[in-house]
Write an enzyme that holds these catalytic residues in place. Structure first.
Site, PDB file in Angstrom:
ATOM      1  N   ASN A  68       0.873  -1.173   0.000  1.00  0.00           N
ATOM      2  CA  ASN A  68       0.000   0.000   0.000  1.00  0.00           C
ATOM      3  C   ASN A  68       0.909   1.222   0.000  1.00  0.00           C
ATOM      4  O   ASN A  68       1.581   1.510   0.994  1.00  0.00           O
ATOM      5  CB  ASN A  68      -0.897  -0.016   1.242  1.00  0.00           C
ATOM      6  CG  ASN A  68      -1.851   1.169   1.265  1.00  0.00           C
ATOM      7  OD1 ASN A  68      -1.680   2.126   0.506  1.00  0.00           O
ATOM      8  ND2 ASN A  68      -2.841   1.112   2.132  1.00  0.00           N
ATOM      9  N   ASN A  95       2.263   5.951 -10.197  1.00  0.00           N
ATOM     10  CA  ASN A  95       1.042   5.858 -11.014  1.00  0.00           C
ATOM     11  C   ASN A  95      -0.239   5.724 -10.186  1.00  0.00           C
ATOM     12  O   ASN A  95      -1.342   5.825 -10.726  1.00  0.00           O
ATOM     13  CB  ASN A  95       1.168   4.642 -11.951  1.00  0.00           C
ATOM     14  CG  ASN A  95      -0.100   4.354 -12.726  1.00  0.00           C
ATOM     15  OD1 ASN A  95      -0.513   5.149 -13.565  1.00  0.00           O
ATOM     16  ND2 ASN A  95      -0.761   3.225 -12.423  1.00  0.00           N
ATOM     17  N   SER A 147      -3.391  14.135 -13.865  1.00  0.00           N
ATOM     18  CA  SER A 147      -4.594  14.076 -14.712  1.00  0.00           C
ATOM     19  C   SER A 147      -4.974  15.469 -15.168  1.00  0.00           C
ATOM     20  O   SER A 147      -4.792  16.456 -14.442  1.00  0.00           O
ATOM     21  CB  SER A 147      -5.759  13.496 -13.910  1.00  0.00           C
ATOM     22  OG  SER A 147      -6.972  13.744 -14.597  1.00  0.00           O
ATOM     23  N   TYR A 163      -9.623  15.150  -6.018  1.00  0.00           N
ATOM     24  CA  TYR A 163      -8.811  14.581  -7.112  1.00  0.00           C
ATOM     25  C   TYR A 163      -8.150  15.704  -7.908  1.00  0.00           C
ATOM     26  O   TYR A 163      -6.938  15.675  -8.157  1.00  0.00           O
ATOM     27  CB  TYR A 163      -9.721  13.745  -7.997  1.00  0.00           C
ATOM     28  CG  TYR A 163      -9.035  13.031  -9.142  1.00  0.00           C
ATOM     29  CD1 TYR A 163      -8.159  11.967  -8.915  1.00  0.00           C
ATOM     30  CD2 TYR A 163      -9.288  13.393 -10.472  1.00  0.00           C
ATOM     31  CE1 TYR A 163      -7.553  11.293  -9.965  1.00  0.00           C
ATOM     32  CE2 TYR A 163      -8.684  12.719 -11.525  1.00  0.00           C
ATOM     33  CZ  TYR A 163      -7.825  11.673 -11.271  1.00  0.00           C
ATOM     34  OH  TYR A 163      -7.219  11.007 -12.313  1.00  0.00           O
ATOM     35  N   LYS A 167      -4.182  16.269  -8.116  1.00  0.00           N
ATOM     36  CA  LYS A 167      -3.485  16.114  -9.393  1.00  0.00           C
ATOM     37  C   LYS A 167      -2.794  17.410  -9.812  1.00  0.00           C
ATOM     38  O   LYS A 167      -1.743  17.379 -10.447  1.00  0.00           O
ATOM     39  CB  LYS A 167      -4.460  15.626 -10.469  1.00  0.00           C
ATOM     40  CG  LYS A 167      -4.918  14.173 -10.258  1.00  0.00           C
ATOM     41  CD  LYS A 167      -3.744  13.196 -10.288  1.00  0.00           C
ATOM     42  CE  LYS A 167      -4.175  11.743 -10.410  1.00  0.00           C
ATOM     43  NZ  LYS A 167      -3.041  10.798 -10.344  1.00  0.00           N
TER      44      LYS A 167
HETATM   45  N1  LIG Z   1      -7.826   6.301 -17.127  1.00  0.00           N
HETATM   46  C1  LIG Z   1      -7.961   7.594 -17.234  1.00  0.00           C
HETATM   47  O1  LIG Z   1      -8.822   8.088 -17.984  1.00  0.00           O
HETATM   48  C2  LIG Z   1      -7.061   8.515 -16.460  1.00  0.00           C
HETATM   49  C3  LIG Z   1      -7.118   9.856 -16.779  1.00  0.00           C
HETATM   50  C4  LIG Z   1      -6.270  10.729 -16.107  1.00  0.00           C
HETATM   51  C5  LIG Z   1      -5.395  10.249 -15.150  1.00  0.00           C
HETATM   52  N2  LIG Z   1      -5.382   8.942 -14.830  1.00  0.00           N
HETATM   53  C6  LIG Z   1      -4.427   8.516 -13.798  1.00  0.00           C
HETATM   54  O2  LIG Z   1      -3.722   7.351 -14.213  1.00  0.00           O
HETATM   55  C7  LIG Z   1      -3.352   6.631 -13.049  1.00  0.00           C
HETATM   56  C8  LIG Z   1      -3.816   5.205 -13.044  1.00  0.00           C
HETATM   57  O3  LIG Z   1      -4.253   4.751 -14.232  1.00  0.00           O
HETATM   58  P1  LIG Z   1      -4.449   3.199 -14.419  1.00  0.00           P
HETATM   59  O4  LIG Z   1      -5.143   3.059 -15.718  1.00  0.00           O
HETATM   60  O5  LIG Z   1      -3.151   2.493 -14.220  1.00  0.00           O
HETATM   61  O6  LIG Z   1      -5.480   2.860 -13.199  1.00  0.00           O
HETATM   62  P2  LIG Z   1      -5.877   1.517 -12.506  1.00  0.00           P
HETATM   63  O7  LIG Z   1      -6.813   1.915 -11.403  1.00  0.00           O
HETATM   64  O8  LIG Z   1      -6.339   0.507 -13.508  1.00  0.00           O
HETATM   65  O9  LIG Z   1      -4.517   0.961 -11.890  1.00  0.00           O
HETATM   66  C9  LIG Z   1      -3.941   1.526 -10.774  1.00  0.00           C
HETATM   67  C10 LIG Z   1      -3.355   0.437  -9.928  1.00  0.00           C
HETATM   68  O10 LIG Z   1      -2.921   1.055  -8.710  1.00  0.00           O
HETATM   69  C11 LIG Z   1      -3.243   0.201  -7.642  1.00  0.00           C
HETATM   70  N3  LIG Z   1      -3.356   0.958  -6.407  1.00  0.00           N
HETATM   71  C12 LIG Z   1      -4.393   1.735  -5.995  1.00  0.00           C
HETATM   72  N4  LIG Z   1      -4.150   2.239  -4.783  1.00  0.00           N
HETATM   73  C13 LIG Z   1      -2.922   1.788  -4.426  1.00  0.00           C
HETATM   74  C14 LIG Z   1      -2.114   1.972  -3.280  1.00  0.00           C
HETATM   75  N5  LIG Z   1      -2.521   2.708  -2.240  1.00  0.00           N
HETATM   76  N6  LIG Z   1      -0.910   1.363  -3.235  1.00  0.00           N
HETATM   77  C15 LIG Z   1      -0.489   0.589  -4.265  1.00  0.00           C
HETATM   78  N7  LIG Z   1      -1.217   0.374  -5.371  1.00  0.00           N
HETATM   79  C16 LIG Z   1      -2.419   0.972  -5.455  1.00  0.00           C
HETATM   80  C17 LIG Z   1      -4.555  -0.465  -8.038  1.00  0.00           C
HETATM   81  O11 LIG Z   1      -4.744  -1.681  -7.339  1.00  0.00           O
HETATM   82  C18 LIG Z   1      -4.376  -0.650  -9.540  1.00  0.00           C
HETATM   83  O12 LIG Z   1      -3.888  -1.929  -9.861  1.00  0.00           O
HETATM   84  C19 LIG Z   1      -3.962   7.323 -11.859  1.00  0.00           C
HETATM   85  O13 LIG Z   1      -3.002   8.133 -11.251  1.00  0.00           O
HETATM   86  C20 LIG Z   1      -5.087   8.115 -12.496  1.00  0.00           C
HETATM   87  O14 LIG Z   1      -5.445   9.208 -11.705  1.00  0.00           O
HETATM   88  C21 LIG Z   1      -6.189   8.052 -15.474  1.00  0.00           C
END
Ligand SMILES: NC(=O)c1ccc[n+]([C@@H]2O[C@H](COP(=O)([O-])OP(=O)(O)OC[C@H]3O[C@@H](n4cnc5c(N)ncnc54)[C@H](O)[C@@H]3O)[C@@H](O)[C@H]2O)c1
Length: 267
Positions: A68, A95, A147, A163, A167
């Protein structure tokens, strides 16, 4: 070009919330394709294992560690485990993140705190424990995943007060970190991600937005982008891999926006 052979990459949030290619998973796989060895952390062990197996299937090397990223002792242990296995960390990708809706009145204090922890503290923690390693090496590069929600309010979108705040804060965090380490051989940049079609759209947003059916939400998200379609996790991954490569050696403290033209359309 973009050769990462011999590099060790620590990817925080290396899994995805559901089947398919998220930003973290695509980034981990692309780093491995370019030759890096990946140490992936995720709070969800099964999600991290899936990324590891995908990399192994392509002949790459990936070790995963359940962690975590909001908890200091767990992050310290993950960094120690990475050092025991690989002896160095050249690349850090922060990420972890995700949004919850609400304005200053409707959002509970608990959700506010949890959002700042997930979207900002995870990056602080990653940097806190990896930067000393990079400083000893006199080299390293960090990319923090932000983001567009932190910079351009989506007119028809919901309000994600915590959020958006977190961000936007990530860009300031990255610039300050970049300047604190600019003379120490360490670079730090932000990738600002636009509206992407990653698994979290189907897994989370459809429920959160009460959109009813995924197809309508997906069509709306495509239409809201000047290019006419959402990006993918690979678009994020390509930007990240460029920023961590030696080709980007003169780039630090910047935000690289990957949004299909959204920012240009809403100045
Ligand atoms: N998909 C979009 O449209 C979008 C747009 C803008 C920004 N983002 C950003 O992209 C990033 C993630 O994208 P993604 O597609 O990989 O998302 P996702 O949610 O599919 O994957 C994120 C991973 O992080 C893990 N996670 C969550 N909390 C955690 C913690 N406390 N410790 C360790 N692991 C943790 C989750 O289990 C997951 O496997 C984020 O920062 C999100 O804000 C996404």
């Amino acid at each position: 070009m973009l050769d990462l052979k011999g590099k060790i990459a620590f990817v925080a949030g290396a899994g995805t919330v559901g089947p398919g290619w998220g930003n973290g998973k695509a980034t981990a796989v692309l780093l491995a394709r370019q030759g890096a060895k990946v140490f992936g952390t995720d709070i969800n062990e099964a999600a991290a294992n899936e990324t590891r197996d995908l990399i192994a299937k392509e002949g790459g090397e990936c070790v995963v560690h359940r962690c975590n990223m909001t908890v200091a002792d767990e992050v310290r242990a993950a960094v120690d485990a990475c050092m025991q296995r690989f002896g160095r960390i050249d690349i850090l990708i922060n990420n972890c993140g995700g949004s919850a809706g609400g304005d200053p009145v409707s959002m509970t204090e608990e959700v506010w705190d949890a959002q700042l922890d997930l979207n900002l503290k995870t990056t602080f923690m990653g940097c806190k424990f990896v930067l000393p390693v990079m400083e000893k090496q006199k080299s390293g590069v960090i990319v923090n995943i932000s983001s567009i929600a932190g910079f351009r309010h989506q007119v028809a979108g919901r309000v994600n007060i915590a959020y958006s705040t977190a961000k936007a804060g990530l860009a300031a965090f990255s610039r300050s970190t970049a300047m604190a380490y600019v003379k120490k051989g360490i670079r730090c940049n932000t990738v600002i991600v636009g509206t992407m079609h990653t698994p979290l759209v189907e897994q989370r947003l459809v429920k959160q937005l009460g959109a009813g059916d995924a197809a309508t939400l997906i069509a709306q998200r495509h239409a809201a982008v000047p290019m006419g379609h959402m990006g993918t996790g690979w678009d994020t991954a390509n930007a990240v891999v460029f920023l961590v490569s030696d080709e980007a050696r003169y780039i630090t403290g910047i935000e690289l926006t990957v949004d299909g033209g959204i920012s240009a359309a809403r100045v």
